[in-house]
Design an enzyme around this catalytic site. Structure first.
Site, PDB file in Angstrom:
ATOM      1  N   ASP A 127      40.666  36.830  31.631  1.00 24.26           N
ATOM      2  CA  ASP A 127      39.484  37.108  30.812  1.00 24.26           C
ATOM      3  C   ASP A 127      39.221  36.007  29.795  1.00 24.26           C
ATOM      4  O   ASP A 127      38.073  35.727  29.460  1.00 24.26           O
ATOM      5  CB  ASP A 127      39.658  38.420  30.023  1.00 24.26           C
ATOM      6  CG  ASP A 127      39.822  39.631  30.906  1.00 24.26           C
ATOM      7  OD1 ASP A 127      39.724  39.489  32.144  1.00 24.26           O
ATOM      8  OD2 ASP A 127      40.064  40.726  30.346  1.00 24.26           O
TER       9      ASP A 127
ATOM     10  N   ASP B 263      32.995  36.247  28.830  1.00 27.36           N
ATOM     11  CA  ASP B 263      34.410  36.331  29.194  1.00 27.36           C
ATOM     12  C   ASP B 263      34.567  35.502  30.465  1.00 27.36           C
ATOM     13  O   ASP B 263      33.672  35.501  31.331  1.00 27.36           O
ATOM     14  CB  ASP B 263      34.823  37.774  29.507  1.00 27.36           C
ATOM     15  CG  ASP B 263      35.138  38.606  28.258  1.00 27.36           C
ATOM     16  OD1 ASP B 263      34.838  38.144  27.130  1.00 27.36           O
ATOM     17  OD2 ASP B 263      35.668  39.719  28.426  1.00 27.36           O
TER      18      ASP B 263
ATOM     19  N   HIS C 146      33.143  41.906  34.065  1.00 30.24           N
ATOM     20  CA  HIS C 146      34.033  41.098  34.910  1.00 30.24           C
ATOM     21  C   HIS C 146      33.689  41.272  36.389  1.00 30.24           C
ATOM     22  O   HIS C 146      33.609  42.384  36.895  1.00 30.24           O
ATOM     23  CB  HIS C 146      35.508  41.387  34.631  1.00 30.24           C
ATOM     24  CG  HIS C 146      35.824  41.193  33.168  1.00 30.24           C
ATOM     25  ND1 HIS C 146      36.935  41.721  32.567  1.00 30.24           N
ATOM     26  CD2 HIS C 146      35.151  40.516  32.186  1.00 30.24           C
ATOM     27  CE1 HIS C 146      36.934  41.379  31.275  1.00 30.24           C
ATOM     28  NE2 HIS C 146      35.848  40.656  31.025  1.00 30.24           N
TER      29      HIS C 146
ATOM     30  N   ASP D 256      35.356  40.404  39.076  1.00 33.17           N
ATOM     31  CA  ASP D 256      36.393  40.359  40.105  1.00 33.17           C
ATOM     32  C   ASP D 256      36.798  41.697  40.705  1.00 33.17           C
ATOM     33  O   ASP D 256      37.881  41.824  41.278  1.00 33.17           O
ATOM     34  CB  ASP D 256      37.619  39.557  39.637  1.00 33.17           C
ATOM     35  CG  ASP D 256      38.121  39.931  38.262  1.00 33.17           C
ATOM     36  OD1 ASP D 256      37.470  40.738  37.590  1.00 33.17           O
ATOM     37  OD2 ASP D 256      39.182  39.413  37.862  1.00 33.17           O
TER      38      ASP D 256
ATOM     39  N   CYS E 287      43.328  40.063  37.396  1.00 35.74           N
ATOM     40  CA  CYS E 287      43.097  40.044  35.938  1.00 35.74           C
ATOM     41  C   CYS E 287      44.345  39.611  35.178  1.00 35.74           C
ATOM     42  O   CYS E 287      44.246  38.948  34.143  1.00 35.74           O
ATOM     43  CB  CYS E 287      42.732  41.427  35.438  1.00 35.74           C
ATOM     44  SG  CYS E 287      41.161  42.046  36.009  1.00 35.74           S
TER      45      CYS E 287
END
Ligand code: NVA
Length: 357
Positions: free
Chosen positions: A109, A189, A238, A240, A342
């Site tokens: 992140d 981020d 995020h 992912d 992550c």
């Protein structure tokens, strides 16, 4: 290739990686930005523990899984680095607000390596303002070893930094998508970006705004192209668990949020593969994320992925595409908001900077 820091995509052979830590993890205090990204069923957890350490048992179990991940990576010949200890329970004071910290569990992140450049993300949660310092000793070492290093301008994170009218129950009033972070300062981020060599893809989210995307675009310069995507995730935060490149020409997508039509035509020659449903039932113990952490695995190279051990259907799918899975226990880490992708940040992947489109 003698560069100490070098990574151009998500699938080249991994040689060095940072693995996060939950040792001093503190539950953030509920606020508009946090509420925009976390499932509403989890609010009780923040009401009960906000500003206090995550329960010791949660930290111990997740720390065990992280330590095991380190061993698995080291057995594969990957160099693993860990963050510095940081006291996240300490209240930090700025001219506009005070906040306790969060953790150093998710290096993905806070930083990303693009080519030989380390980019520090400015972040958008008050609790994460100083998180990068858990990784600064490492970054300084990489800088001394020749890496380039860019730190994005940090937003003030004062009230005007957030869209105070943001309603997580209605993020699209009048058909226009709203986000918790406003547009007046740079915010992003690193985990809202995904690297495909000379092309990077990014989404706007509760922590990433247009100014943040433009900052990355200008600093990476003409050698790279940044493409903005938008999906149906109700509360994006995020990228992912939305799209995951497996190797050149193969893209795994989250079938609940991503449709082929969402993807730009540059993916027309790619094989688009829908991820199987998560094996974990919808679980109120996932405080920061959806149950799609299934897709949040780590590619060690084009033929090897480290996958949570319960994600059988995913492993079967990957096998059909020539990818061998290394199963590891990681479910006790999930409630901290991520899985193996992550929890890691690539420092070096052996390969060259190429175009895949
Ligand atoms: N916000 C996404 C990504 C988490 C890593 C999710 O909840 O699946």
């Amino acid at each position: 290739m003698d560069k100490k820091v070098w990574a151009c995509n998500e699938w080249d052979p991994l040689e060095e990686v940072i693995v996060g830590s939950v040792d001093d993890a503190v539950v953030p205090v509920w606020n508009v930005a946090l509420g925009s990204a976390t499932p509403s069923h989890s609010k009780w957890f923040f009401d009960e523990y906000g500003g206090k350490p995550f329960p010791q048992e949660m930290r111990d179990k997740a720390a065990y899984e992280l330590d095991n991940l380190v061993k698995v990576l080291e057995n594969l010949g990957v160099t693993v680095r860990r963050p510095e200890k940081q006291d996240f329970s300490k209240e930090c004071v700025t001219p506009w607000w005070t906040s306790t910290g969060l953790y150093s569990a998710m290096p993905r992140d806070v930083m990303m390596v693009v080519g030989d450049t380390i980019i520090e993300a400015p972040m958008a949660w008050r609790s994460r303002y100083f998180e990068i310092y858990a990784f600064r000793d490492l970054i300084e070492e990489y800088f001394r070893d020749g890496a380039r290093w860019l730190a994005a301008p940090k937003g003030s994170m004062k009230d005007s930094f957030y869209n105070q009218d943001f309603d997580p129950e209605n993020a699209e009033p009048n058909g226009v998508r709203q986000f918790a972070v406003a547009e007046n300062e740079v915010a992003f981020d690193a985990a809202d970006f995904v690297r495909f060599g000379k092309d990077l893809f990014v989404q706007k989210s509760g922590v990433t705004n247009a100014m943040g995307i433009e900052w990355v675009r200008r600093h990476l310069g003409d050698e790279y192209a940044i493409h903005e995507l938008s999906f149906d995730e109700e509360h994006p935060l995020h990228i992912d668990t939305s799209i995951v490149p497996l190797c050149p020409g193969k893209l795994l997508i989250n079938p609940s949020w991503v449709r082929k039509e969402h993807l730009p035509s540059m993916f027309d020659s790619w094989e688009i593969i829908e991820a199987p449903e998560p094996t974990m039932p919808f679980d109120s113990a996932l405080y920061f994320s959806s149950d799609w952490l299934t897709m949040n695995f780590l590619s060690v190279d084009e033929k090897t992925a480290i996958v949570e051990e319960n994600e059988g259907p995913l492993m079967e799918l990957l096998a059909k595409h020539g990818i061998n899975s290394i199963p590891i226990p990681f479910r006790n880490f999930y409630p901290f908001g991520g899985a193996v992708h992550c929890a890691t940040a690539d420092i070096r992947r052996r390969g060259t900077l190429d175009s895949y489109f």
